[in-house]
Design an enzyme around this catalytic site. Structure first.
Site, PDB file in Angstrom:
ATOM      1  N   GLU A   1      72.629  58.203  44.490  1.00  0.00           N
ATOM      2  CA  GLU A   1      71.628  57.726  44.337  1.00  0.00           C
ATOM      3  C   GLU A   1      71.171  56.355  45.186  1.00  0.00           C
ATOM      4  O   GLU A   1      72.853  55.914  45.383  1.00  0.00           O
ATOM      5  CB  GLU A   1      71.268  57.998  43.293  1.00  0.00           C
ATOM      6  CG  GLU A   1      70.523  59.465  42.827  1.00  0.00           C
ATOM      7  CD  GLU A   1      70.056  59.923  41.336  1.00  0.00           C
ATOM      8  OE1 GLU A   1      70.009  59.296  40.924  1.00  0.00           O
ATOM      9  OE2 GLU A   1      70.059  60.730  41.480  1.00  0.00           O
TER      10      GLU A   1
ATOM     11  N   HIS B   1      58.711  55.670  41.414  1.00  0.00           N
ATOM     12  CA  HIS B   1      59.340  56.751  42.267  1.00  0.00           C
ATOM     13  C   HIS B   1      59.325  56.767  43.087  1.00  0.00           C
ATOM     14  O   HIS B   1      57.997  57.418  43.169  1.00  0.00           O
ATOM     15  CB  HIS B   1      59.889  57.820  40.931  1.00  0.00           C
ATOM     16  CG  HIS B   1      61.485  58.477  41.811  1.00  0.00           C
ATOM     17  ND1 HIS B   1      61.371  58.893  43.032  1.00  0.00           N
ATOM     18  CD2 HIS B   1      62.270  58.461  40.794  1.00  0.00           C
ATOM     19  CE1 HIS B   1      62.582  59.622  42.944  1.00  0.00           C
ATOM     20  NE2 HIS B   1      63.404  59.212  41.772  1.00  0.00           N
TER      21      HIS B   1
ATOM     22  N   ARG C   1      65.025  51.534  43.699  1.00  0.00           N
ATOM     23  CA  ARG C   1      63.585  52.655  43.936  1.00  0.00           C
ATOM     24  C   ARG C   1      62.384  51.143  44.760  1.00  0.00           C
ATOM     25  O   ARG C   1      61.170  51.431  44.851  1.00  0.00           O
ATOM     26  CB  ARG C   1      63.648  52.517  42.555  1.00  0.00           C
ATOM     27  CG  ARG C   1      64.054  53.951  42.798  1.00  0.00           C
ATOM     28  CD  ARG C   1      63.903  54.985  41.940  1.00  0.00           C
ATOM     29  NE  ARG C   1      65.115  56.113  41.582  1.00  0.00           N
ATOM     30  CZ  ARG C   1      65.131  56.301  40.841  1.00  0.00           C
ATOM     31  NH1 ARG C   1      64.454  56.325  39.471  1.00  0.00           N
ATOM     32  NH2 ARG C   1      65.619  57.745  40.562  1.00  0.00           N
TER      33      ARG C   1
ATOM     34  N   HIS D   1      57.141  56.364  36.914  1.00  0.00           N
ATOM     35  CA  HIS D   1      58.455  56.669  36.757  1.00  0.00           C
ATOM     36  C   HIS D   1      58.945  56.358  35.368  1.00  0.00           C
ATOM     37  O   HIS D   1      59.721  57.576  34.792  1.00  0.00           O
ATOM     38  CB  HIS D   1      59.401  56.962  37.627  1.00  0.00           C
ATOM     39  CG  HIS D   1      60.846  57.665  37.692  1.00  0.00           C
ATOM     40  ND1 HIS D   1      60.495  58.632  37.614  1.00  0.00           N
ATOM     41  CD2 HIS D   1      61.974  57.524  37.971  1.00  0.00           C
ATOM     42  CE1 HIS D   1      61.354  59.428  37.798  1.00  0.00           C
ATOM     43  NE2 HIS D   1      62.541  58.553  37.065  1.00  0.00           N
TER      44      HIS D   1
ATOM     45  N   ARG E   1      65.523  49.452  37.119  1.00  0.00           N
ATOM     46  CA  ARG E   1      66.436  50.063  36.907  1.00  0.00           C
ATOM     47  C   ARG E   1      66.893  51.046  37.981  1.00  0.00           C
ATOM     48  O   ARG E   1      67.083  51.455  38.552  1.00  0.00           O
ATOM     49  CB  ARG E   1      66.049  51.606  35.923  1.00  0.00           C
ATOM     50  CG  ARG E   1      67.195  52.594  35.226  1.00  0.00           C
ATOM     51  CD  ARG E   1      66.508  53.110  34.811  1.00  0.00           C
ATOM     52  NE  ARG E   1      65.138  54.582  35.765  1.00  0.00           N
ATOM     53  CZ  ARG E   1      65.665  55.611  36.063  1.00  0.00           C
ATOM     54  NH1 ARG E   1      66.967  56.075  35.152  1.00  0.00           N
ATOM     55  NH2 ARG E   1      64.873  55.879  36.582  1.00  0.00           N
TER      56      ARG E   1
HETATM   57  C1  SIN Z   1      65.665  61.503  40.314  1.00  0.00           C
HETATM   58  O1  SIN Z   1      65.744  62.109  40.208  1.00  0.00           O
HETATM   59  O2  SIN Z   1      64.940  60.681  41.256  1.00  0.00           O
HETATM   60  C2  SIN Z   1      64.907  61.310  38.780  1.00  0.00           C
HETATM   61  C3  SIN Z   1      66.552  59.850  38.623  1.00  0.00           C
HETATM   62  C4  SIN Z   1      66.228  58.827  37.581  1.00  0.00           C
HETATM   63  O3  SIN Z   1      64.821  58.474  37.451  1.00  0.00           O
HETATM   64  O4  SIN Z   1      67.446  58.001  36.993  1.00  0.00           O
END
Ligand code: SIN
Length: 537
Positions: A115, A238, A289, A350, A385
């Site tokens: 991610e 998000h 993010r 988010h 975060r």
């Molecule tokens: C996501 O699946 O994008 C959310 C993961 C997260 O917010 O930690």
């Protein structure tokens, strides 16, 4: 009713705590709605964890996970908290698999996802419904655990503390006033160990990936009880919430398209097919993010478009169905085949990176009161975060909180006799016949927060928001004291408090850092490299 441990909230943090605490005394877990109405149950991505090479192939290290977390946190992480939590990753996976969570594997080893902001593949997942898999395992285990009661449809109204009852010598928690949302009766639940695990406040904003239950109850309860609150200006947006303008119902309006989709090669593009995120950061769609959400915001303002697109059409046939079956199916349900058409997306609120000021073990400034998970501000997240760090934090904090309680306030240890707890006073007992006031104020708060206090802020917008929230707060207080309480009034009261805490923190930070970006102070300044702490008393 008196219990050894009272837990408010039933996500990964609350349930991880409750299951362990039940070995040491009676545990009552309060849930506002049904058992699965938590941010945990909605989480798609997974748990960022560094495991030994015997359990996965990654080349990763704890140091690298720490460095990525500190980097995302933009100078505001508490490095001790970061190291403590990240070092506990393997223990968390062992704990959760022990309850039956079945993380995806390739052969004998865990399959790792990637991610934004992570230097390595390190996200353990259960397809694209990791949170649901965790919630299911914990709830099923809890339902069979002696000593542990899950109470659905019970809403905490206020915490009861010695200070609130007028004692000055010590500040201890004594329990909570709790509303049964089905009968509208209020009871006193006594406990000198209370764990706030009530999650975040996404519903403060018009657009959010959170379930309806995320109304800032935890921070509001703690604030009214006199606990310190910090860093509420850092609300994470998000980047990829499904844009579905005609939609009705919470799922369709709040549907998240996991960051893991970008981790597997999904690319953000504008309506001309250009990868615009590359202009903001060389990591493009996989930058942290805050950067990606701001890049989208800028692109939408620049082009006047309603949404941007997440393109996965270049993936091999069947890839999305296999790796992200829930996302694939849900989009199909709304008429979009993501294998052939880019997914329209917009940013949405988010995650609450700030919250109740705690030690890494959840201890607040009020004796016996702990806050764990999203509601807490331990310093793990700092100003932003890192994706998939929060399920980890919830589980680790829960374990550390119990260990601390067992050391410092073991059941049976004598404490000074508390003042008697008065019965609940229903105030002016008129029934709330003016529900329209609640819905109007609810809507107004969410819109003004979206318009004035979202991804890009200014002094002027924050001032306007503060002024409106002061008036709304007064109206809500009058309404609250003038009517018999019900779940809607309680949520509205918490929502306006959480919104005000966000704005109060945001106006104090005259710089841009992490998730807090203001056009009037676009630079990051060393003199602001500290938490924004709000103290009530
Ligand atoms: C996501 O699946 O994008 C959310 C993961 C997260 O917010 O930690």
């Amino acid at each position: 009713m008196t219990v050894d441990f009272l837990v408010i909230g039933a996500g990964v943090a609350g349930l991880s705590f409750a299951l362990r605490a039940a070995r040491h005394g009676s545990v009552l877990v309060l849930m506002k709605g049904g058992a699965y109405e938590s941010n945990t149950a909605w989480a798609q991505g997974g748990i960022a964890t560094v495991l030994p090479e015997t359990q996965c192939f990654s080349g990763d290290s704890i140091e690298s996970h720490v460095a990525d977390t500190l980097d995302a946190g933009a100078g505001l992480c508490n490095e001790t908290a970061v190291r403590t939590i990240i070092a506990e990753g393997a223990a968390t996976i062992e704990d959760l698999t022990g309850y039956g969570v079945d993380f995806d594997k390739v052969g004998e080893r865990f399959q790792l996802g990637k991610e934004g902001g992570h230097s390595y593949r390190r996200i353990l997942h259960t397809r694209d419904t990791t949170g649901l898999a965790i919630a299911r395992a914990l709830i099923e285990t809890a339902r069979q655990t002696p000593n542990l009661t899950l109470l659905e449809h019970h809403v905490a109204i206020d915490l009861i503390t010695t200070t609130k009852l007028g004692a000055v010598a010590d500040d201890r928690v004594l329990g909570a006033y709790v509303l049964n949302a089905l009968t509208n009766e209020v009871s006193v639940f006594r406990s000198d160990r209370v764990v706030l695990a009530a999650g975040g406040c996404g519903k403060v904003y018009l657009y959010t990936t959170n379930p309806d239950s995320a109304t800032g109850d935890g921070v509001a309860l703690a604030w009214r009880a006199g606990a310190s609150i910090a860093n509420m200006e850092f609300i994470q947006f998000h980047p990829t919430c499904f844009y579905n303008p005609g939609a009705t119902g919470p799922e369709a309006r709040s549907f998240l398209v996991s960051e893991a989709v970008r981790g597997e090669g999904g690319v953000l593009i504008n309506d001309k097919g250009e990868d615009f995120t590359k202009h903001s950061d060389p990591r493009g769609s996989l930058a942290p993010r805050d950067i990606v959400a701001r890049a989208i915001d800028r692109e939408l303002k620049r082009t006047g478009a309603d949404c941007v697109y997440l393109d996965v059409t270049h993936q091999p046939k069947g890839f999305m169905r296999e790796r992200f079956p829930y996302i694939h199916e849900t989009l199909l349900k709304y008429g979009l085949d993501c294998a052939t058409r880019p997914i329209p997306v917009v940013p949405a609120a988010h995650y609450q990176c700030g919250g109740v000021v705690t030690e890494v073990n959840g201890q607040t400034g009020i004796s016996g009161l702990y806050a764990v998970g999203e509601v807490a501000c331990t310093g793990l997240h700092g100003a932003n975060r890192l994706a998939s760090n929060s399920l980890l934090e919830g589980n680790v904090m829960a374990r550390l909180a119990l260990a601390d309680m067992l050391c410092h306030c073991a059941p049976g240890k004598p404490a000074p006799l508390p003042p008697p707890i008065p019965d609940w006073q229903p105030g002016n007992t008129a029934e709330p016949d003016e529900l329209v006031v609640i819905y109007h104020n609810w809507d107004e708060i969410r819109r003004l927060m979206w318009d004035y206090v979202s991804i890009v802020r200014t002094d002027n917008r924050l001032r306007r928001a503060a002024a409106r929230l002061r008036n709304l707060g007064k109206e809500v207080r009058e309404f609250y004291w003038g009517h018999r309480v019900n779940a809607d009034i309680l949520e509205l009261r918490n929502l306006v408090t959480a919104a005000s805490l966000i704005v109060d923190c945001a106006v104090r930070r005259k710089e841009s850092r992490g998730l807090h970006f203001t056009l009037d102070h676009p630079a990051t300044e060393e003199r602001f490299r500290h938490d924004t702490v709000l103290r009530k008393f």
